[in-house]
Write a protein that holds these residues in place. Structure first.
Motif, short mmCIF file in Angstrom:
data_model
loop_
_atom_site.label_atom_id
_atom_site.label_comp_id
_atom_site.label_asym_id
_atom_site.label_seq_id
_atom_site.Cartn_x
_atom_site.Cartn_y
_atom_site.Cartn_z
N GLU A 119 2.17 -20.48 0.65
CA GLU A 119 3.41 -21.24 0.84
C GLU A 119 3.34 -22.13 2.08
O GLU A 119 3.84 -23.25 2.08
CB GLU A 119 4.60 -20.27 0.94
N LEU A 120 2.71 -21.62 3.11
CA LEU A 120 2.66 -22.38 4.38
C LEU A 120 1.55 -23.42 4.39
O LEU A 120 1.74 -24.53 4.88
CB LEU A 120 2.43 -21.41 5.56
N TYR A 121 0.39 -23.05 3.88
CA TYR A 121 -0.80 -23.90 4.09
C TYR A 121 -1.51 -24.32 2.81
O TYR A 121 -2.60 -24.88 2.86
CB TYR A 121 -1.79 -23.20 5.03
N GLY A 122 -0.96 -23.99 1.65
CA GLY A 122 -1.59 -24.37 0.39
C GLY A 122 -2.76 -23.48 0.03
O GLY A 122 -2.87 -22.35 0.53
N ALA A 123 -3.62 -23.99 -0.84
CA ALA A 123 -4.74 -23.18 -1.32
C ALA A 123 -5.73 -22.91 -0.20
O ALA A 123 -5.94 -23.75 0.67
CB ALA A 123 -5.44 -23.90 -2.47
N PRO A 124 -6.34 -21.71 -0.19
CA PRO A 124 -7.35 -21.41 0.83
C PRO A 124 -8.65 -22.16 0.55
O PRO A 124 -8.86 -22.66 -0.56
CB PRO A 124 -7.55 -19.91 0.69
N ARG A 125 -9.48 -22.27 1.57
CA ARG A 125 -10.81 -22.87 1.42
C ARG A 125 -11.68 -21.92 0.59
O ARG A 125 -12.34 -22.33 -0.36
CB ARG A 125 -11.38 -23.06 2.83
N LEU A 126 -11.65 -20.64 0.95
CA LEU A 126 -12.40 -19.62 0.20
C LEU A 126 -11.42 -18.75 -0.57
O LEU A 126 -10.27 -18.58 -0.15
CB LEU A 126 -13.21 -18.76 1.18
N PRO A 127 -11.85 -18.18 -1.70
CA PRO A 127 -10.93 -17.37 -2.51
C PRO A 127 -10.35 -16.18 -1.74
O PRO A 127 -11.06 -15.53 -0.96
CB PRO A 127 -11.81 -16.86 -3.65
N LEU A 128 -9.08 -15.91 -1.98
CA LEU A 128 -8.43 -14.70 -1.45
C LEU A 128 -7.86 -13.93 -2.62
O LEU A 128 -7.29 -14.52 -3.54
CB LEU A 128 -7.30 -15.08 -0.49
N GLU A 129 -8.01 -12.61 -2.59
CA GLU A 129 -7.54 -11.79 -3.71
C GLU A 129 -6.74 -10.58 -3.26
O GLU A 129 -7.07 -9.94 -2.26
CB GLU A 129 -8.73 -11.30 -4.54
N VAL A 130 -5.70 -10.29 -4.03
CA VAL A 130 -4.96 -9.03 -3.91
C VAL A 130 -5.57 -8.08 -4.92
O VAL A 130 -5.85 -8.50 -6.04
CB VAL A 130 -3.49 -9.18 -4.38
N VAL A 131 -5.73 -6.82 -4.55
CA VAL A 131 -6.13 -5.84 -5.56
C VAL A 131 -5.25 -4.59 -5.47
O VAL A 131 -5.04 -4.04 -4.39
CB VAL A 131 -7.64 -5.49 -5.49
N ALA A 132 -4.69 -4.21 -6.63
CA ALA A 132 -4.01 -2.92 -6.73
C ALA A 132 -5.02 -1.97 -7.36
O ALA A 132 -5.33 -2.07 -8.55
CB ALA A 132 -2.77 -3.03 -7.59
N LEU A 133 -5.58 -1.09 -6.53
CA LEU A 133 -6.61 -0.17 -7.03
C LEU A 133 -5.94 0.88 -7.91
O LEU A 133 -4.87 1.40 -7.57
CB LEU A 133 -7.34 0.47 -5.85
N CYS A 134 -6.58 1.17 -9.05
CA CYS A 134 -5.87 1.97 -10.04
C CYS A 134 -5.61 3.40 -9.58
O CYS A 134 -4.57 3.96 -9.89
CB CYS A 134 -6.62 1.95 -11.37
N GLU A 135 -6.54 3.98 -8.81
CA GLU A 135 -6.39 5.40 -8.50
C GLU A 135 -7.19 5.75 -7.26
O GLU A 135 -8.33 5.36 -7.14
CB GLU A 135 -6.88 6.24 -9.69
N GLU A 136 -6.56 6.49 -6.35
CA GLU A 136 -7.27 6.95 -5.15
C GLU A 136 -7.07 8.42 -4.93
O GLU A 136 -7.95 9.12 -4.44
CB GLU A 136 -6.73 6.18 -3.92
N GLU A 137 -5.91 8.94 -5.31
CA GLU A 137 -5.48 10.26 -4.86
C GLU A 137 -6.01 11.42 -5.69
O GLU A 137 -5.77 12.57 -5.33
CB GLU A 137 -3.95 10.34 -4.87
N GLY A 138 -6.70 11.16 -6.79
CA GLY A 138 -7.00 12.26 -7.71
C GLY A 138 -5.69 12.71 -8.34
O GLY A 138 -5.44 13.89 -8.53
N SER A 139 -4.84 11.72 -8.66
CA SER A 139 -3.46 11.98 -9.10
C SER A 139 -3.40 12.57 -10.51
O SER A 139 -2.41 13.16 -10.90
CB SER A 139 -2.66 10.68 -9.08
N ARG A 140 -4.47 12.40 -11.28
CA ARG A 140 -4.44 12.88 -12.66
C ARG A 140 -5.77 13.53 -13.05
O ARG A 140 -5.79 14.55 -13.74
CB ARG A 140 -4.13 11.70 -13.58
N PHE A 141 -6.86 12.90 -12.64
CA PHE A 141 -8.19 13.43 -12.94
C PHE A 141 -8.75 14.04 -11.66
O PHE A 141 -8.29 13.72 -10.56
CB PHE A 141 -9.08 12.30 -13.46
N SER A 142 -9.74 14.92 -11.81
CA SER A 142 -10.17 15.68 -10.64
C SER A 142 -10.91 14.82 -9.61
O SER A 142 -10.88 15.10 -8.43
CB SER A 142 -11.04 16.86 -11.07
#
Ligand SMILES: [Zn+2]
Length: 419
Positions: A119-142
């Motif tokens: 919003e402030l500076y437009g597109a970055p020079r190099l790619p930037l990515e958000v990632v929502a990692l699917c699982e970290e906690e052992g919330s369902r599988f061991s």
């Protein structure tokens, strides 16, 4: 491209505090329990609804959205130049009755930082990515760290079918039910990222005590777990004189106290915890014959951690011998400490200085996706404070004023890396 000033960026983040608060509260509703706390195990309906909401927000922010084979959700702000880019994020799943901030805040911080920069500076020079990692906690599988292990190519393909939840549903089946294609596991690997930064709540109270705004994580601690079984002799509690007993619980009690004293002597960041104890035969009128305890010990320096372990073994042997008993010790688990990448750590701390944020170097006593990411991708972590150190609990809380510095810092670091 407009030249940024750290003050301008920070002001913009502060001005958008309601946007961030709205993201946090809306995401927290997915899996929220009537009595408080959030339950959002990977691939559950609640998790998938949160996933869809995030995808919608990423799209609104003008990012290119995709999910990989295991359901890591990526939002790309495409660069104007060719070159390796940077990612930031954390995990979307929660522990049972977890809080609003563990994992989720790191995803939303990445989303807002990249969105505000755009919003402030437009597109970055190099790619930037958000990632929502699917699982970290052992919330369902061991096995935990499902998302980051897929990204770093550290997830064996057999795990997709072999790892099953309590109902016997495999990772692959659960992922397919959400519309992902686990057969494409190999394609989930990322070898094109120049760096990864994870923002997370501290989950401890060191920052609060030191009154700092930012923790710059230098390493994620190493862990060893021991099982220690003290063997004595079961005898009649009425007819066996004290001098003729071999009481396993007395050995264990001595060991527990001495292990605590030992870790205090080692000093921070060394910790040692006896969290489980079971007594056999466990009757009021029988001298305890066998006591099993577990010891969790942590230190970021492998040599010191090994020394801690050896001293705990020695303490246990002495405590058993003092009662004329014996002891059996097994190593249940060990995980190497993970130092963060110095270039990324320096980028984070110098960006914090530019923003005038009170910061301190830290060791994370808890495990994080960054310890997996750093095996293949240069990585670093930003901590923001946790009220009272509470986490993995519905009491988990970080006020918005303590979140804003972290997001401004992530944005400033990304500006320097990619604009
Ligand atoms: Zn977490």
């Amino acid at each position: 491209m407009t030249k940024a000033s750290p003050a301008e960026l920070y002001a913009y983040v502060k001005q958008n505090a309601p946007v961030i608060e709205n993201y946090i509260e809306t995401l927290a509703a997915f899996g929220s329990q009537p009595e408080g706390g959030i339950v959002r195990p990977v691939y559950s309906t609640q998790w998938f609804d949160a996933h869809k909401q995030l995808a919608a927000w990423m799209q609104e922010a003008g990012l290119e959205v995709r999910a990989d084979a295991v359901g890591n959700l990526w939002g790309l702000s495409r660069g104007t130049e060719a070159g390796q880019g940077y990612a930031s994020g954390s995990h979307l799943d929660t522990v049972k009755e977890g809080g609003k901030y563990d994992g989720a805040l790191g995803v939303l911080a990445a989303l807002t930082a990249i969105r505000f920069l755009k919003e402030l500076y437009g597109a970055p020079r190099l790619p930037l990515e958000v990632v929502a990692l699917c699982e970290e906690e052992g919330s369902r599988f061991s096995k935990s760290f499902l998302g980051s292990r897929a990204i770093t190519g550290n997830m064996p393909v057999e795990e997709l079918d072999q790892s099953r939840d309590a109902d016997g549903i495999s990772v692959a089946q659960a992922a397919r039910n959400c519309g992902f294609d686990p057969d494409q596991l190999a394609a989930a690997q990322r070898t094109d990222l120049a760096g990864f930064i994870e923002l997370h709540i501290e989950q401890g109270r060191l920052m609060e005590a030191a009154q700092v705004e930012i923790g710059v994580v230098e390493a994620i601690t190493g862990i060893k777990h021991l099982r220690v079984v003290f063997e004595g002799q079961a005898d009649h509690a009425g007819t066996t004189p004290m001098d003729l007993r071999s009481d396993a619980l007395v050995s264990a009690a001595q060991a527990v106290t001495k292990i605590n004293e030992l870790a205090r002597e080692f000093g921070r960041p060394a910790v040692a915890t006896v969290g489980k104890l079971s007594v056999e035969p466990g009757a009021t009128n029988i001298v305890p014959a066998q006591v099993e305890i577990t010891v969790d010990m942590r230190h970021p320096d492998p040599a010191t951690l090994e020394q801690l372990k050896q001293r705990i073994v020695q303490i246990s042997e002495e405590a058993a011998a003092a009662q004329g008993g014996s002891v059996k010790i097994d190593l249940l688990m060990e995980r190497q400490a993970a130092p963060m990448t110095p270039e990324i750590v320096n980028m984070i701390s110098s960006s914090a200085e530019e923003l005038g944020l009170k910061n301190m170097p830290m060791v994370s006593g808890a495990g994080h996706d960054s310890q997996v990411m750093v095996e293949k991708i240069p990585s670093g972590m930003i901590f923001v404070p946790s009220c009272g150190g509470r986490s993995h609990s519905r009491a988990e809380y970080t006020p918005i004023e303590e979140i804003l510095p972290g997001i401004a810092l992530l944005a400033q670091a990304f500006y320097r890396l990619a604009y």
